[in-house]
Design an enzyme around this catalytic site. Structure first.
Site, short mmCIF file in Angstrom:
data_model
loop_
_atom_site.label_atom_id
_atom_site.label_comp_id
_atom_site.label_asym_id
_atom_site.label_seq_id
_atom_site.Cartn_x
_atom_site.Cartn_y
_atom_site.Cartn_z
CE LYS A 39 1.71 2.42 -9.77
NZ LYS A 39 1.38 1.05 -9.36
CG HIS A 48 -15.19 11.37 21.16
ND1 HIS A 48 -15.67 12.16 22.19
CD2 HIS A 48 -15.62 10.11 21.44
CE1 HIS A 48 -16.34 11.42 23.05
NE2 HIS A 48 -16.33 10.17 22.63
CD GLU A 107 -6.49 0.70 -6.81
OE1 GLU A 107 -5.57 1.51 -6.57
OE2 GLU A 107 -6.41 -0.51 -6.56
#
Length: 554
Positions: A501, A379, A348
């Protein structure tokens, strides 16, 4: 000029394997590690040499890193697009003059909020904070998103062994879809729950929707009187008026400032859940660790400066070697949320393509940051790191010591910590040297071969304490700032997240059920929605139609 010289040197150095660099210099670790306070930074497994470091230091001078550091700590307007200073460092600066006060009264303002935090926390720890029915608060729910969630969540989990009280349970809610909150509300009692609304602007839609749901839940169970909000909500924001308008009592408000960026705010009142969990003395140790690294960053020469070296090796990897992915690999489950925290901090901040002057940047800026706790990662994606086609740089993060009490259980746990240490060191070694790490003469079939030459750094803490964690996090903050100076970008704004947004709020009106055709105001809204829909692409409108079709079936 230095930029091109660095590229030329990287072209020559690219032909050498890390195993060759170590074979050529038996003192490589001694020359390429730094030990500052509780932090050891080993960058000897990076694919660079002394000449590259000297050139990178010269680049730092050419980009006026020293001047930018002075401006940062002088409280100048280093965030040009928002015309703001970036003074998160002031949140952890003691009022002893070690860092001159940018403006009179600044440290006193910060201290005032710390004292208010202490009073509120003491009230909760002592059982004096009671809900509207008179019962003691047992559960505290932090409602926030982004830096108002990732920072306190990460630090609380990292320092959970320092928890000073088992009487209070601290929870975190951030998802806008309500899933986290819905689950919690089924488990909690409204009579004994306190909600902390953390939002710098107090306008963040995700946070306010969750806060409104929590308020409705409380009022449904306990009554609709204002006293319910007074007793069960605490607010943290830079906008006092909006907190007041929402209904939060002034005694239950903690303040931020516009010079605190969200992803740098865990040192502020946003860290209230941290201080609540570990106590104010330990929280002040955390701040002291951050300040320790601030002082080191301001005063150490470039080639002795840990955050600067972290940044310069990153610039070398991204811009000279063309490596655009960076993995954060803590070998300590307490640091589970550190990769997510650093994803926000780095991407960001430095995920920019335009310089401070509005010109396209030269080459790449922030790499893609990702990661997982090391044993889980082994894993999940170490197959790609060892034998895949992508080059990924790695930060291995671990503490040297843990489990000091001599009991049968801690003796067994110490063995597990040693296992984590062994895996951390083994994986970084294998990534660097590949098959050269095996005993001489040992041969492997083609499908088991390891090419190595994957660069990594190891950041080793003496142990994971509040002070040490503060040192580590501040080092990453200053790494981000240094890289922004190298790339000539502004790391303190985040305009890339804003437009989505805004569009989401417009799209929300189309997802709602259709208004009543007999209502004049509803008709006007319908006309507006039709116009908005006509401006959208076929994919979005098709998905909205599918959503509405499914909802009509219920």
């Amino acid at each position: 000029m230095t930029w091109e010289t660095l590229r030329a040197h990287a072209t020559r150095l690219r032909q050498q394997h890390l195993s060759e660099l170590f074979a050529q210099d038996a003192q490589r670790f001694e020359q390429l590690h730094r030990h500052v306070g509780p932090l050891l930074f080993d960058f000897s497994k990076q694919r660079l040499d002394g000449e590259a470091l000297q050139l990178l230091a010269r680049l730092a001078d050419e980009r006026d890193l020293g001047g930018w550091i002075e401006r940062l700590f002088a409280g100048e307007e280093v965030n040009g697009t928002e015309r703001r200073a970036a003074m998160h460092w002031a949140l952890r600066a003691p009022a002893d003059g070690s860092i001159p006060e940018p403006r009179e009264g600044l440290y006193a303002e910060v201290e005032e909020q710390l004292q208010k935090m202490r009073e509120l926390i003491n009230k909760l720890h002592s059982g004096q904070w009671r809900g509207v029915t008179g019962e003691v608060v047992t559960d505290v729910v932090n409602i926030g998103v982004g830096g108002s969630d990732l920072g306190p969540l990460m630090v609380c989990r990292a320092l959970e062994e320092c928890d000073v009280t088992t009487a209070l349970n601290v929870h975190f809610v951030s998802s806008m879809d309500g899933s986290q909150l819905a689950y919690l509300l089924r488990e909690l009692r409204p009579h004994t729950t306190l909600f902390v609304i953390s939002s710098k602007s107090f306008t963040t839609v995700d946070t306010l929707y969750n806060a409104n749901t929590a308020r409705s839940w409380l009022r449904e169970a306990l009554g609709r009187e204002q006293s319910v909000v007074d007793c069960h909500f605490l607010g943290i924001s830079a906008d006092v008026q909006r907190m007041t308008d929402w209904g939060i009592h002034e005694d239950h408000q903690l303040r931020l400032w516009d010079w605190v960026g969200g992803r740098f705010s865990v040192w502020s009142a946003i860290g209230f859940p941290v201080a609540l969990s570990i106590g104010m003395p330990a929280f002040r140790d955390f701040l002291a660790g951050g300040h320790f690294m601030d002082t080191h960053f301001r005063t150490a020469p470039w080639l002795e400066n840990v955050p600067v070296l972290m940044a310069l090796t990153g610039v070398w990897n991204t811009n000279m070697l063309g490596i655009n992915a960076h993995a954060i690999l803590p070998y300590d489950a307490r640091l589970k949320y550190l990769p997510s925290y650093l994803e926000q901090l780095e991407m960001e901040s430095n995920g920019k393509s335009v310089t401070r002057d509005g010109e396209p940047v030269e080459g790449s800026t922030s790499p893609v940051i990702w990661g997982e706790v090391g044993p889980n990662a082994q894993h999940a994606f170490y197959q790609l790191l060892h034998q895949g086609t992508q080059v990924v740089t790695c930060d291995f993060i671990v503490s040297a010591m843990r489990y000091h009490e001599a009991t049968p259980v801690t003796t067994t746990l110490e063995g597990q910590h040693e296992l984590a240490l062994a895996n951390c060191l083994a994986q970084s070694r294998l990534l660097a040297f590949g098959e050269a790490a095996l005993p001489q003469g040992e041969q492997m079939p083609f499908y088991k071969r390891y090419k190595g030459n994957q660069p990594s750094s190891t950041l080793m803490l003496d142990e994971l304490t509040p002070f040490a964690l503060g040192v580590l996090l501040a080092a990453y903050e200053h790494k981000v700032f240094t890289q922004a100076v190298m790339w000539q970008i502004n790391p303190f704004d985040q305009w890339g997240v804003e437009l989505g947004k805004k569009i989401a709020l417009e799209t929300l009106s189309l997802i709602h059920q259709q208004p009543d055709a007999n209502d004049l105001s509803a008709q006007l809204l319908a006309d507006r929605n039709r116009s908005l829909r006509d401006s959208m692409d076929a994919s979005t409108t098709g998905l909205i139609d599918f959503i509405q079709q499914q909802r009509r079936g219920f």
